[in-house]
Design a protein around this motif. Structure first.
Motif, PDB file in Angstrom:
ATOM      1  N   GLY A  11       0.820  -1.548  -0.317  1.00 31.33           N
ATOM      2  CA  GLY A  11       0.039   0.228  -0.050  1.00 31.33           C
ATOM      3  C   GLY A  11       0.928   1.589  -0.119  1.00 31.33           C
ATOM      4  N   LEU A  12       2.112   1.220   0.685  1.00 32.02           N
ATOM      5  CA  LEU A  12       2.884   2.222   0.635  1.00 32.02           C
ATOM      6  C   LEU A  12       2.760   3.226  -1.241  1.00 32.02           C
ATOM      7  CD1 LEU A  12       4.294   4.552   1.717  1.00 32.02           C
ATOM      8  CD2 LEU A  12       5.948   3.016   2.400  1.00 32.02           C
ATOM      9  N   LEU A  13       3.737   1.665  -1.379  1.00 29.78           N
ATOM     10  CA  LEU A  13       4.214   2.714  -3.276  1.00 29.78           C
ATOM     11  C   LEU A  13       3.233   3.376  -3.659  1.00 29.78           C
ATOM     12  CD1 LEU A  13       6.034   2.187  -5.953  1.00 29.78           C
ATOM     13  CD2 LEU A  13       4.579  -0.277  -6.541  1.00 29.78           C
ATOM     14  N   GLY A  14       1.944   2.384  -3.290  1.00 28.59           N
ATOM     15  CA  GLY A  14      -0.026   3.317  -4.566  1.00 28.59           C
ATOM     16  C   GLY A  14       0.404   4.953  -3.459  1.00 28.59           C
ATOM     17  N   PHE A  15       1.090   4.787  -2.335  1.00 26.60           N
ATOM     18  CA  PHE A  15       0.839   5.917  -1.996  1.00 26.60           C
ATOM     19  C   PHE A  15       1.986   6.774  -2.266  1.00 26.60           C
ATOM     20  CE2 PHE A  15       2.379   8.766   1.662  1.00 26.60           C
ATOM     21  CZ  PHE A  15       1.325   9.693   1.599  1.00 26.60           C
ATOM     22  N   VAL A  16       3.404   6.706  -2.626  1.00 27.39           N
ATOM     23  CA  VAL A  16       4.247   7.660  -2.299  1.00 27.39           C
ATOM     24  C   VAL A  16       3.918   8.188  -4.211  1.00 27.39           C
ATOM     25  CG1 VAL A  16       6.874   7.288  -3.636  1.00 27.39           C
ATOM     26  CG2 VAL A  16       5.972   6.063  -0.631  1.00 27.39           C
ATOM     27  N   ILE A  17       3.540   7.114  -5.112  1.00 25.72           N
ATOM     28  CA  ILE A  17       3.382   7.795  -6.220  1.00 25.72           C
ATOM     29  C   ILE A  17       2.348   8.589  -6.515  1.00 25.72           C
ATOM     30  CG2 ILE A  17       1.748   6.823  -9.066  1.00 25.72           C
ATOM     31  CD1 ILE A  17       4.039   4.189  -8.278  1.00 25.72           C
ATOM     32  N   LYS A  18       1.155   8.255  -5.472  1.00 21.20           N
ATOM     33  CA  LYS A  18      -0.410   9.251  -5.829  1.00 21.20           C
ATOM     34  C   LYS A  18       0.589  10.707  -4.800  1.00 21.20           C
ATOM     35  CE  LYS A  18      -4.605   9.992  -4.223  1.00 21.20           C
ATOM     36  NZ  LYS A  18      -5.934   9.785  -3.288  1.00 21.20           N
ATOM     37  N   LEU A  19       1.487  10.772  -4.367  1.00 20.28           N
ATOM     38  CA  LEU A  19       1.926  11.741  -3.684  1.00 20.28           C
ATOM     39  C   LEU A  19       2.112  12.541  -4.662  1.00 20.28           C
ATOM     40  CD1 LEU A  19       2.250  13.762  -1.286  1.00 20.28           C
ATOM     41  CD2 LEU A  19       4.037  12.434  -0.817  1.00 20.28           C
ATOM     42  N   LEU A  20       3.781  11.776  -5.777  1.00 23.27           N
ATOM     43  CA  LEU A  20       4.064  12.479  -6.521  1.00 23.27           C
ATOM     44  C   LEU A  20       3.030  13.362  -7.147  1.00 23.27           C
ATOM     45  CD1 LEU A  20       7.250  10.092  -6.627  1.00 23.27           C
ATOM     46  CD2 LEU A  20       7.358  12.458  -5.175  1.00 23.27           C
ATOM     47  N   MET A  21       2.008  11.920  -7.641  1.00 23.51           N
ATOM     48  CA  MET A  21       1.537  12.669  -9.283  1.00 23.51           C
ATOM     49  C   MET A  21       0.112  14.138  -8.953  1.00 23.51           C
ATOM     50  SD  MET A  21       2.451  10.871 -11.417  1.00 23.51           S
ATOM     51  CE  MET A  21       1.360  11.182 -13.126  1.00 23.51           C
ATOM     52  N   SER A  22       0.551  13.920  -6.869  1.00 27.69           N
ATOM     53  CA  SER A  22      -1.011  14.696  -7.352  1.00 27.69           C
ATOM     54  C   SER A  22      -0.200  16.280  -7.294  1.00 27.69           C
ATOM     55  CB  SER A  22      -0.848  14.826  -5.257  1.00 27.69           C
ATOM     56  OG  SER A  22      -0.083  15.004  -4.395  1.00 27.69           O
ATOM     57  N   ARG A  23       0.986  16.685  -7.398  1.00 27.67           N
ATOM     58  CA  ARG A  23       1.737  18.008  -7.735  1.00 27.67           C
ATOM     59  C   ARG A  23       1.190  18.443  -9.244  1.00 27.67           C
ATOM     60  NH1 ARG A  23       6.772  19.005  -7.038  1.00 27.67           N
ATOM     61  NH2 ARG A  23       6.945  16.359  -6.990  1.00 27.67           N
ATOM     62  N   LYS A  24       1.857  16.737  -9.685  1.00 28.60           N
ATOM     63  CA  LYS A  24       1.244  16.899 -12.286  1.00 28.60           C
ATOM     64  C   LYS A  24       0.251  17.374 -12.708  1.00 28.60           C
ATOM     65  CE  LYS A  24       3.537  14.206 -15.508  1.00 28.60           C
ATOM     66  NZ  LYS A  24       4.579  13.750 -15.975  1.00 28.60           N
ATOM     67  N   LEU A  25       0.069  18.590 -13.425  1.00 26.16           N
ATOM     68  CA  LEU A  25      -1.610  18.868 -14.199  1.00 26.16           C
ATOM     69  C   LEU A  25      -1.846  18.097 -15.164  1.00 26.16           C
ATOM     70  CD1 LEU A  25      -2.077  22.228 -11.758  1.00 26.16           C
ATOM     71  CD2 LEU A  25      -3.207  19.975 -11.776  1.00 26.16           C
ATOM     72  N   PHE A  26      -2.771  17.432 -15.632  1.00 27.23           N
ATOM     73  CA  PHE A  26      -2.617  17.687 -17.075  1.00 27.23           C
ATOM     74  C   PHE A  26      -3.524  18.790 -17.917  1.00 27.23           C
ATOM     75  CE2 PHE A  26      -4.805  16.244 -20.984  1.00 27.23           C
ATOM     76  CZ  PHE A  26      -5.022  15.822 -21.245  1.00 27.23           C
ATOM     77  N   VAL A  27      -3.223  18.937 -18.763  1.00 24.37           N
ATOM     78  CA  VAL A  27      -3.512  20.585 -19.396  1.00 24.37           C
ATOM     79  C   VAL A  27      -4.055  20.064 -20.616  1.00 24.37           C
ATOM     80  CG1 VAL A  27      -2.828  23.330 -19.627  1.00 24.37           C
ATOM     81  CG2 VAL A  27      -1.999  21.871 -17.302  1.00 24.37           C
ATOM     82  N   GLY A  28      -4.820  20.127 -20.742  1.00 25.26           N
ATOM     83  CA  GLY A  28      -5.529  19.660 -22.326  1.00 25.26           C
ATOM     84  C   GLY A  28      -6.438  21.263 -22.741  1.00 25.26           C
ATOM     85  N   SER A  29      -6.517  20.638 -24.052  1.00 25.09           N
ATOM     86  CA  SER A  29      -7.102  22.117 -24.458  1.00 25.09           C
ATOM     87  C   SER A  29      -6.560  22.825 -25.412  1.00 25.09           C
ATOM     88  CB  SER A  29      -8.910  21.750 -24.630  1.00 25.09           C
ATOM     89  OG  SER A  29      -9.686  20.579 -24.880  1.00 25.09           O
ATOM     90  N   LEU A  30      -5.003  22.821 -25.762  1.00 23.69           N
ATOM     91  CA  LEU A  30      -3.854  23.879 -25.417  1.00 23.69           C
ATOM     92  C   LEU A  30      -4.108  24.295 -27.340  1.00 23.69           C
ATOM     93  CD1 LEU A  30      -1.383  23.022 -23.012  1.00 23.69           C
ATOM     94  CD2 LEU A  30      -2.737  24.190 -23.154  1.00 23.69           C
ATOM     95  N   PRO A  31      -4.129  25.271 -27.538  1.00 25.21           N
ATOM     96  CA  PRO A  31      -3.848  25.749 -28.641  1.00 25.21           C
ATOM     97  C   PRO A  31      -2.227  24.915 -29.180  1.00 25.21           C
ATOM     98  CG  PRO A  31      -2.479  28.079 -27.073  1.00 25.21           C
ATOM     99  CD  PRO A  31      -3.387  26.509 -26.455  1.00 25.21           C
TER     100      PRO A  31
END
Length: 136
Positions: A11-31
């Motif tokens: 369960g800790l692996l998922g937590f670590v990955i989620k924590l790292l990914m919670s700072r990364k945003l996907f931005v779509g519909s860009l020009p």
């Protein structure tokens, strides 16, 4: 790049990955042809930006990128402030902004997770790159 091998409890692996990914945003519909500097300038209004990636070679009308904020709070503020609101010149519609999904969190890395049929733990290994300097 340093390789880090950790024996992570279940369960800790998922937590670590989620924590790292919670700072990364996907931005779509860009020009089409938007510069990373333009994304950086816009998202830095909500906190310090750590990294910007704009996908090269997208089909017209399908431009997207990632913005990684330094803190989870800045990422949340940026998402809340820009999702379906932020409109860049040349865009047909406002950007879709959401937290990045964990499709391949460790490119080139290795994750072995699970337990054997006899209940014995199997090795668990994770590679994490681009960590801040203050991580020990």
């Amino acid at each position: 790049q340093a390789n880090l091998a950790w024996a992570l409890p279940r369960g800790l692996l998922g937590f670590v990955i989620k924590l790292l990914m919670s700072r990364k945003l996907f931005v779509g519909s860009l020009p089409n042809g938007i510069a990373g500097e333009t994304l950086n300038a816009e998202f830095s209004k909500y906190g310090e930006v750590e990294d910007v990636f704009v996908k090269p070679g997208c089909d017209p009308g399908r431009q997207w990128g990632f913005v990684t904020m330094v803190t989870t709070e800045a990422a949340q503020l940026a998402k809340d402030s820009t999702d379906r609101v932020l409109l860049f010149p040349g865009s047909e519609r406002p950007c879709d902004v959401m937290f990045a999904k964990n499709n391949d969190p460790i490119p080139g890395g290795q994750i072995v997770v699970g337990t054997g049929a006899d209940g014995a733990s199997q090795p668990k290994k994770i590679f994490i790159g681009s960590l801040p300097q203050n991580i020990t």
